[in-house]
Design a protein around this motif. Structure first.
Motif, PDB file in Angstrom:
ATOM      1  N   TRP A 109      44.746  32.902  42.631  1.00  0.00           N
ATOM      2  CA  TRP A 109      44.291  33.094  41.249  1.00  0.00           C
ATOM      3  C   TRP A 109      45.414  32.725  40.269  1.00  0.00           C
ATOM      4  O   TRP A 109      45.169  32.092  39.243  1.00  0.00           O
ATOM      5  CB  TRP A 109      43.862  34.543  41.022  1.00  0.00           C
ATOM      6  CG  TRP A 109      42.387  34.684  40.837  1.00  0.00           C
ATOM      7  CD1 TRP A 109      41.487  35.288  41.658  1.00  0.00           C
ATOM      8  CD2 TRP A 109      41.635  34.180  39.728  1.00  0.00           C
ATOM      9  NE1 TRP A 109      40.216  35.198  41.148  1.00  0.00           N
ATOM     10  CE2 TRP A 109      40.278  34.519  39.951  1.00  0.00           C
ATOM     11  CE3 TRP A 109      41.956  33.468  38.581  1.00  0.00           C
ATOM     12  CZ2 TRP A 109      39.259  34.182  39.070  1.00  0.00           C
ATOM     13  CZ3 TRP A 109      40.936  33.131  37.692  1.00  0.00           C
ATOM     14  CH2 TRP A 109      39.617  33.478  37.948  1.00  0.00           C
ATOM     15  N   PHE A 164      37.150  28.505  34.605  1.00  0.00           N
ATOM     16  CA  PHE A 164      35.718  28.647  34.905  1.00  0.00           C
ATOM     17  C   PHE A 164      34.933  27.412  34.458  1.00  0.00           C
ATOM     18  O   PHE A 164      33.938  27.037  35.104  1.00  0.00           O
ATOM     19  CB  PHE A 164      35.172  29.911  34.241  1.00  0.00           C
ATOM     20  CG  PHE A 164      35.638  31.170  34.900  1.00  0.00           C
ATOM     21  CD1 PHE A 164      35.097  31.578  36.113  1.00  0.00           C
ATOM     22  CD2 PHE A 164      36.637  31.945  34.334  1.00  0.00           C
ATOM     23  CE1 PHE A 164      35.532  32.739  36.745  1.00  0.00           C
ATOM     24  CE2 PHE A 164      37.079  33.112  34.951  1.00  0.00           C
ATOM     25  CZ  PHE A 164      36.530  33.513  36.160  1.00  0.00           C
ATOM     26  N   ILE A 206      32.015  34.549  30.090  1.00  0.00           N
ATOM     27  CA  ILE A 206      32.112  34.550  31.551  1.00  0.00           C
ATOM     28  C   ILE A 206      31.212  35.651  32.100  1.00  0.00           C
ATOM     29  O   ILE A 206      31.321  36.813  31.721  1.00  0.00           O
ATOM     30  CB  ILE A 206      33.566  34.756  32.012  1.00  0.00           C
ATOM     31  CG1 ILE A 206      34.486  33.715  31.359  1.00  0.00           C
ATOM     32  CG2 ILE A 206      33.667  34.685  33.527  1.00  0.00           C
ATOM     33  CD1 ILE A 206      34.074  32.285  31.587  1.00  0.00           C
ATOM     34  N   ASP A 223      29.601  38.122  34.998  1.00  0.00           N
ATOM     35  CA  ASP A 223      30.099  38.818  36.194  1.00  0.00           C
ATOM     36  C   ASP A 223      29.019  39.024  37.250  1.00  0.00           C
ATOM     37  O   ASP A 223      29.244  39.718  38.250  1.00  0.00           O
ATOM     38  CB  ASP A 223      30.741  40.154  35.823  1.00  0.00           C
ATOM     39  CG  ASP A 223      29.740  41.147  35.238  1.00  0.00           C
ATOM     40  OD1 ASP A 223      28.520  40.853  35.215  1.00  0.00           O
ATOM     41  OD2 ASP A 223      30.182  42.222  34.786  1.00  0.00           O
ATOM     42  N   ARG A 270      35.180  24.728  37.130  1.00  0.00           N
ATOM     43  CA  ARG A 270      34.331  25.037  38.289  1.00  0.00           C
ATOM     44  C   ARG A 270      32.858  24.813  37.951  1.00  0.00           C
ATOM     45  O   ARG A 270      32.084  24.330  38.783  1.00  0.00           O
ATOM     46  CB  ARG A 270      34.573  26.474  38.752  1.00  0.00           C
ATOM     47  CG  ARG A 270      35.980  26.712  39.286  1.00  0.00           C
ATOM     48  CD  ARG A 270      36.163  28.145  39.751  1.00  0.00           C
ATOM     49  NE  ARG A 270      35.384  28.427  40.960  1.00  0.00           N
ATOM     50  CZ  ARG A 270      35.780  28.159  42.199  1.00  0.00           C
ATOM     51  NH1 ARG A 270      36.969  27.573  42.412  1.00  0.00           N
ATOM     52  NH2 ARG A 270      35.017  28.452  43.229  1.00  0.00           N
ATOM     53  N   ALA A 271      32.450  25.162  36.707  1.00  0.00           N
ATOM     54  CA  ALA A 271      31.066  24.925  36.315  1.00  0.00           C
ATOM     55  C   ALA A 271      30.763  23.431  36.280  1.00  0.00           C
ATOM     56  O   ALA A 271      29.680  22.988  36.690  1.00  0.00           O
ATOM     57  CB  ALA A 271      30.795  25.559  34.939  1.00  0.00           C
ATOM     58  N   TYR A 300      45.164  29.642  37.353  1.00  0.00           N
ATOM     59  CA  TYR A 300      45.394  29.960  35.941  1.00  0.00           C
ATOM     60  C   TYR A 300      46.596  29.187  35.383  1.00  0.00           C
ATOM     61  O   TYR A 300      46.526  28.579  34.309  1.00  0.00           O
ATOM     62  CB  TYR A 300      45.612  31.462  35.811  1.00  0.00           C
ATOM     63  CG  TYR A 300      45.910  31.935  34.413  1.00  0.00           C
ATOM     64  CD1 TYR A 300      44.904  32.027  33.453  1.00  0.00           C
ATOM     65  CD2 TYR A 300      47.206  32.312  34.045  1.00  0.00           C
ATOM     66  CE1 TYR A 300      45.179  32.461  32.162  1.00  0.00           C
ATOM     67  CE2 TYR A 300      47.489  32.747  32.762  1.00  0.00           C
ATOM     68  CZ  TYR A 300      46.467  32.825  31.831  1.00  0.00           C
ATOM     69  OH  TYR A 300      46.744  33.258  30.560  1.00  0.00           O
ATOM     70  N   TYR A 357      32.471  36.134  39.302  1.00  0.00           N
ATOM     71  CA  TYR A 357      32.543  35.616  37.939  1.00  0.00           C
ATOM     72  C   TYR A 357      32.311  34.108  37.889  1.00  0.00           C
ATOM     73  O   TYR A 357      32.768  33.364  38.763  1.00  0.00           O
ATOM     74  CB  TYR A 357      33.918  35.949  37.330  1.00  0.00           C
ATOM     75  CG  TYR A 357      34.125  37.431  37.157  1.00  0.00           C
ATOM     76  CD1 TYR A 357      33.873  38.054  35.944  1.00  0.00           C
ATOM     77  CD2 TYR A 357      34.559  38.221  38.223  1.00  0.00           C
ATOM     78  CE1 TYR A 357      34.059  39.421  35.786  1.00  0.00           C
ATOM     79  CE2 TYR A 357      34.738  39.586  38.081  1.00  0.00           C
ATOM     80  CZ  TYR A 357      34.489  40.181  36.854  1.00  0.00           C
ATOM     81  OH  TYR A 357      34.661  41.531  36.701  1.00  0.00           O
ATOM     82  N   ARG A 358      31.616  33.686  36.813  1.00  0.00           N
ATOM     83  CA  ARG A 358      31.350  32.267  36.629  1.00  0.00           C
ATOM     84  C   ARG A 358      30.980  32.007  35.176  1.00  0.00           C
ATOM     85  O   ARG A 358      30.613  32.927  34.430  1.00  0.00           O
ATOM     86  CB  ARG A 358      30.206  31.798  37.525  1.00  0.00           C
ATOM     87  CG  ARG A 358      28.880  32.447  37.148  1.00  0.00           C
ATOM     88  CD  ARG A 358      27.720  31.881  37.931  1.00  0.00           C
ATOM     89  NE  ARG A 358      26.459  32.441  37.439  1.00  0.00           N
ATOM     90  CZ  ARG A 358      25.335  31.751  37.323  1.00  0.00           C
ATOM     91  NH1 ARG A 358      25.298  30.474  37.671  1.00  0.00           N
ATOM     92  NH2 ARG A 358      24.238  32.328  36.868  1.00  0.00           N
ATOM     93  N   LEU A 359      31.047  30.751  34.777  1.00  0.00           N
ATOM     94  CA  LEU A 359      30.506  30.300  33.508  1.00  0.00           C
ATOM     95  C   LEU A 359      29.132  29.727  33.832  1.00  0.00           C
ATOM     96  O   LEU A 359      29.022  28.695  34.499  1.00  0.00           O
ATOM     97  CB  LEU A 359      31.415  29.233  32.887  1.00  0.00           C
ATOM     98  CG  LEU A 359      30.983  28.663  31.535  1.00  0.00           C
ATOM     99  CD1 LEU A 359      30.936  29.742  30.465  1.00  0.00           C
ATOM    100  CD2 LEU A 359      31.925  27.542  31.112  1.00  0.00           C
ATOM    101  N   ALA A 361      30.701  30.988  42.214  1.00  0.00           N
ATOM    102  CA  ALA A 361      31.344  32.044  41.430  1.00  0.00           C
ATOM    103  C   ALA A 361      32.540  32.592  42.193  1.00  0.00           C
ATOM    104  O   ALA A 361      32.614  32.503  43.430  1.00  0.00           O
ATOM    105  CB  ALA A 361      30.349  33.156  41.144  1.00  0.00           C
TER     106      ALA A 361
END
Length: 373
Positions: A292, A269, A350, A352, A272-273, A296, A360-362, A279
């Motif tokens: 996914w 995350f 994180i 939601d 991506r941020a 990871y 989901y995102r930071l 998200a």
């Protein structure tokens, strides 16, 4: 009933700093317990003072004669209050010696650390209500005591300064307004009756920063500069730095380690941020998601390095990552960050999205996130 009403707590503490005028203790006690609309009768009294201040407090307040603390209790029928030599805390310098006075920057820092730790210790008991008086001692002592209460104070805690009517102020012979005639000599060489003295308590509002301090500072010993830095970090803009090779995270002014599995999910995350990507939806329950799993495992391999063993994770995710695996790792990550940062953890958890379907995102700006190497 008001859950934060100081008088409703079983342990009620009066904490004061004193210098060469131990009268602050009896003046404040009288103002709180006798002259207050909502009487606060402490169950214990604690003093922070210098070596000479401790001797003066012992002789003036706790001796058989004059014993002004015991006289006040007797004069007004107050209950037993725990206050003896063990409740007088003498400041120590950097070498551990009792401090005669605050004369140097080193003494100043030692004083700040001592006061900060005492306030942390006394406020750690959830059954206590703390009333702090900054009326006595050097100005720096009063400042540090008030600042420490801002750092560790709770809703039930109070901060005040006692005011003494003229001409009783600065008189060595005045300790509290007696309920009977008691003639003393003032600093101006006048004879006055202490029965006519008036005390007032100026309560000082303070902003509590306790919610922003990490659990490690609340539960362990607290130095002034470290505590202030933690409070500043929790109030400042959120910034996240991840060192994958060292398995370390820096956030809210603290550096801490995460297990590889939790760090890998955070890195997904964070990356991506940092690039301002959208998200992500979580994998569906019982439906393996290869994309996914690859995200990871890519981060996990970078963390453990070429010689690291991630065989169990690769086997578990051979067909992809499903919702149960994702939820388990996310829960562990959130718990680890909360343990490390306490109430300051919120910006680094994180998010939601708050509504279904969850994405989901930071929630940090790209410039607030850094990953290396």
């Amino acid at each position: 009933m008001d859950n934060h009403r100081p008088t409703s707590f079983s342990r009620r503490i009066l904490l004061a700093v004193t210098g060469l005028s131990p009268q602050i203790v009896t003046e404040t006690l009288h103002a709180l317990a006798i002259g207050h609309d909502d009487p606060f009768v402490p169950t214990e009294v604690h003093l922070i003072t210098t070596a000479e201040g401790a001797e003066r407090a012992q002789l003036a307040l706790l001796s058989d004669k004059p014993g002004w603390f015991h006289r006040l209790r007797k004069d007004f029928g107050l209950p037993e209050i725990a206050f003896d030599g063990d409740h007088i805390h003498i400041l120590h310098d950097a070498s551990g010696q009792p401090m005669a006075d605050i004369r140097s920057p080193t003494d100043n820092l030692a004083c700040a650390d001592f006061i900060t730790e005492k306030v942390r210790e006394l406020s750690a008991d959830p059954e206590s209500a703390l009333h702090v008086s900054i009326a006595g001692g050097r100005k720096t002592m009063g400042f540090f005591l008030g600042y420490a209460l801002s750092l560790f104070g709770r809703p039930q805690d109070r901060l005040s300064h006692v005011l003494v009517s003229e001409p009783f102020e600065n008189s060595w012979e005045f300790f509290y307004p007696t309920p009977y005639e008691n003639i003393i000599e003032t600093a101006g060489k006048k004879l006055v009756d202490t029965q006519r003295a008036r005390l007032s308590l100026a309560e000082i509002p303070f902003v509590s920063l306790r919610h922003g301090l990490p659990t490690a500072l609340l539960d362990g010993s607290a130095r002034f500069d470290a505590t202030v830095a933690a409070a500043r970090a929790s109030l400042g803009p959120a910034r996240l730095e991840i060192d994958l090779a060292a398995r370390e995270v820096q956030a809210a002014g603290h550096r801490f380690r995460l297990p590889p599995a939790a760090l890998a999910l955070l890195a997904v995350f964070a990356r991506r941020a940092a690039t301002n990507e959208a998200a992500l939806a979580a994998p569906l329950k019982d439906v393996p998601d290869p994309a996914w799993a690859e995200r990871y495992l890519h981060e996990l391999r970078a963390i453990v390095g070429p010689l690291g063993d991630i065989g169990s994770a690769e086997r578990a995710l051979r067909a992809g990552m499903d919702g149960s695996y994702f939820s388990s790792q996310l829960s562990k990550l959130r718990s680890a960050i909360r343990r490390a940062l306490g109430p300051a953890a919120r910006p680094y958890l994180i998010d939601d999205g708050g509504r279904k379907p969850h994405r989901y995102r930071l929630a940090l700006a790209p410039e607030a996130v850094r990953l290396h190497p």
